[in-house]
Design a protein around this motif. Sequence first.
Motif, PDB file in Angstrom:
ATOM      1  N   UNK A 132       0.856  -1.244   0.100  1.00 45.52           N
ATOM      2  CA  UNK A 132      -0.162   0.038   0.121  1.00 45.52           C
ATOM      3  C   UNK A 132       0.632   1.068  -0.166  1.00 45.52           C
ATOM      4  N   UNK A 133       0.631   2.310  -0.767  1.00 43.57           N
ATOM      5  CA  UNK A 133       1.376   3.486  -0.829  1.00 43.57           C
ATOM      6  C   UNK A 133       1.383   4.027   0.483  1.00 43.57           C
ATOM      7  N   UNK A 134       2.502   4.523   0.934  1.00 44.23           N
ATOM      8  CA  UNK A 134       2.471   5.360   2.189  1.00 44.23           C
ATOM      9  C   UNK A 134       2.422   6.816   1.897  1.00 44.23           C
ATOM     10  N   UNK A 135       2.447   7.711   3.004  1.00 40.87           N
ATOM     11  CA  UNK A 135       2.088   9.075   3.084  1.00 40.87           C
ATOM     12  C   UNK A 135       2.942   9.797   2.249  1.00 40.87           C
ATOM     13  N   UNK A 136       4.220   9.563   2.321  1.00 42.73           N
ATOM     14  CA  UNK A 136       5.247  10.313   1.412  1.00 42.73           C
ATOM     15  C   UNK A 136       4.815  10.059  -0.080  1.00 42.73           C
ATOM     16  N   UNK A 137       4.646   8.894  -0.480  1.00 43.35           N
ATOM     17  CA  UNK A 137       4.132   8.710  -1.886  1.00 43.35           C
ATOM     18  C   UNK A 137       2.772   9.513  -2.203  1.00 43.35           C
ATOM     19  N   UNK A 138       1.793   9.454  -1.371  1.00 50.19           N
ATOM     20  CA  UNK A 138       0.879  10.346  -1.705  1.00 50.19           C
ATOM     21  C   UNK A 138       0.982  11.720  -1.752  1.00 50.19           C
ATOM     22  N   UNK A 139       2.120  12.344  -0.960  1.00 50.42           N
ATOM     23  CA  UNK A 139       2.354  13.667  -0.944  1.00 50.42           C
ATOM     24  C   UNK A 139       3.259  14.020  -2.156  1.00 50.42           C
ATOM     25  N   UNK A 140       4.157  13.063  -2.571  1.00 49.71           N
ATOM     26  CA  UNK A 140       5.301  13.342  -3.552  1.00 49.71           C
ATOM     27  C   UNK A 140       4.627  13.093  -4.958  1.00 49.71           C
ATOM     28  N   UNK A 141       3.800  12.045  -5.004  1.00 51.25           N
ATOM     29  CA  UNK A 141       3.340  11.607  -6.344  1.00 51.25           C
ATOM     30  C   UNK A 141       2.832  12.577  -7.264  1.00 51.25           C
ATOM     31  N   UNK A 142       1.714  13.120  -6.888  1.00 50.66           N
ATOM     32  CA  UNK A 142       1.176  14.253  -7.720  1.00 50.66           C
ATOM     33  C   UNK A 142       2.072  15.392  -8.251  1.00 50.66           C
ATOM     34  N   UNK A 143       3.149  15.684  -7.319  1.00 51.08           N
ATOM     35  CA  UNK A 143       4.240  16.744  -7.682  1.00 51.08           C
ATOM     36  C   UNK A 143       4.922  16.124  -8.629  1.00 51.08           C
ATOM     37  N   UNK A 144       5.635  14.937  -8.486  1.00 47.79           N
ATOM     38  CA  UNK A 144       6.556  14.494  -9.468  1.00 47.79           C
ATOM     39  C   UNK A 144       5.812  14.204 -10.749  1.00 47.79           C
ATOM     40  N   UNK A 145       4.612  13.645 -10.846  1.00 50.03           N
ATOM     41  CA  UNK A 145       3.906  13.449 -11.850  1.00 50.03           C
ATOM     42  C   UNK A 145       3.671  14.676 -12.731  1.00 50.03           C
ATOM     43  N   UNK A 146       3.047  15.530 -12.026  1.00 48.41           N
ATOM     44  CA  UNK A 146       2.715  16.689 -12.640  1.00 48.41           C
ATOM     45  C   UNK A 146       3.779  17.379 -13.315  1.00 48.41           C
ATOM     46  N   UNK A 147       5.160  17.553 -12.531  1.00 47.93           N
ATOM     47  CA  UNK A 147       6.265  18.068 -13.090  1.00 47.93           C
ATOM     48  C   UNK A 147       6.781  17.333 -14.152  1.00 47.93           C
ATOM     49  N   UNK A 148       6.623  15.973 -14.024  1.00 48.90           N
ATOM     50  CA  UNK A 148       7.288  15.222 -15.238  1.00 48.90           C
ATOM     51  C   UNK A 148       6.346  15.540 -16.524  1.00 48.90           C
ATOM     52  N   UNK A 149       5.157  15.603 -16.414  1.00 47.88           N
ATOM     53  CA  UNK A 149       4.040  15.968 -17.600  1.00 47.88           C
ATOM     54  C   UNK A 149       4.764  17.221 -18.101  1.00 47.88           C
ATOM     55  N   UNK A 150       4.949  18.270 -17.345  1.00 49.01           N
ATOM     56  CA  UNK A 150       5.157  19.548 -17.761  1.00 49.01           C
ATOM     57  C   UNK A 150       6.519  19.592 -18.321  1.00 49.01           C
ATOM     58  N   UNK A 151       7.519  18.927 -17.484  1.00 50.74           N
ATOM     59  CA  UNK A 151       8.713  19.038 -18.159  1.00 50.74           C
ATOM     60  C   UNK A 151       9.204  18.227 -19.213  1.00 50.74           C
ATOM     61  N   UNK A 152       8.434  17.195 -19.639  1.00 52.16           N
ATOM     62  CA  UNK A 152       8.930  15.999 -20.539  1.00 52.16           C
ATOM     63  C   UNK A 152       9.219  16.787 -22.045  1.00 52.16           C
ATOM     64  N   UNK A 153      10.087  16.158 -22.626  1.00 56.38           N
ATOM     65  CA  UNK A 153      10.491  16.618 -23.984  1.00 56.38           C
ATOM     66  C   UNK A 153       9.306  16.295 -24.984  1.00 56.38           C
ATOM     67  N   UNK A 154       9.223  17.154 -25.802  1.00 60.69           N
ATOM     68  CA  UNK A 154       8.104  16.913 -26.925  1.00 60.69           C
ATOM     69  C   UNK A 154       8.611  15.622 -27.810  1.00 60.69           C
ATOM     70  N   UNK A 155       8.003  14.503 -28.079  1.00 64.85           N
ATOM     71  CA  UNK A 155       8.013  13.480 -28.842  1.00 64.85           C
ATOM     72  C   UNK A 155       7.782  13.646 -30.085  1.00 64.85           C
ATOM     73  N   UNK A 156       8.449  13.029 -31.301  1.00 66.47           N
ATOM     74  CA  UNK A 156       8.135  13.288 -32.639  1.00 66.47           C
ATOM     75  C   UNK A 156       6.939  12.764 -32.965  1.00 66.47           C
ATOM     76  N   UNK A 157       6.107  13.536 -33.627  1.00 63.08           N
ATOM     77  CA  UNK A 157       4.778  12.987 -34.362  1.00 63.08           C
ATOM     78  C   UNK A 157       4.816  12.029 -35.282  1.00 63.08           C
TER      79      UNK A 157
END
Length: 302
Positions: free
Chosen positions: A277-302
């Motif tokens: 089961x995910x711990x508290x640290x995961x629940x706090x950090x997960x949204x931040x890391x995933x949102x940051x990764x989504x915004x910072x990700x490089x554009x992939x070729x179409x």
Amino acid sequence: MTARSSLEAPLHPVRNERLGIALRVLSTLAFAMMGVCVKALGDAVPLGQVVFFRSAVALLPLIAFLWWRGEWPRGLATSRPMGHVGRCLMGAVAMFTSFATIRLLPLAEATMLAYLAPVMLALLGWALLGERPSAGRIGGVVLGLAGAAAFCLPAFAGALPDTGALGVVLGLVTAALTAGALIQVRRLTLLGEGAGAIAFWFAVVSALIGLATLPWGWVWPGPATLLLLIGTGLAGGIAHILMTLSFSHADASALAPFEYLSVLWAVALGFAFFAELPGLAFLLAGPLILTGAFIARPAKPK
């Protein structure tokens, strides 16, 4: 391992966005199943042996796919062998640290840490490639680093057992190595190297590096262990192929949100197979890391 280079290149002139999304979802599930196989192997099999099977078995679907595309064997030619060596070495080491992280941490947490790679990739792109960061990407990096801090503080404060702290450190190392390997993939691509050659030689070199650990003591696998080892390679190889096919049917912008299903699969599979089961640290950090990764990700070729 979160060093996930793909064979992203158009294949079919007729595009079907729904099919592309379905293929992308299936690829995230295949990546998660690879993690399940690695975790199920536990400490019974040396890491080098796992890396060998992951890479060598993945060559089978990869070769079949390249043959189907008409790129076997001509698509394997390269004029930048040393560039491939640097990419392969970083990627192979990242595979070792990634698998070690999966052993030491819950599957969902190990998977989430891998998503720091786009954040680190953005930092390396600015430092090494002279890329100019947009305001959005800067915000993504800040969110990702904030999430990493939220997740790592319990480990560095001694609130986790030693194995958990080591897992967090290895997860961060994996993300950094993955970002470095992706920087090299960018360079090779800009120099005209084919995606098929990049993926093929990475699998070959990783298999050889894994094989080189044989003198340090491999185990003779029983039937169940052998199935898990083969499953690790097949799941990883098939995941890359499904991801490649998804980009031939849909634009990167349409597929990007589904990339992060890997974490949800990891949560569900970690609970189903290992009662995690995910711990508290995961629940706090997960949204931040995933949102940051989504915004910072490089554009992939179409």
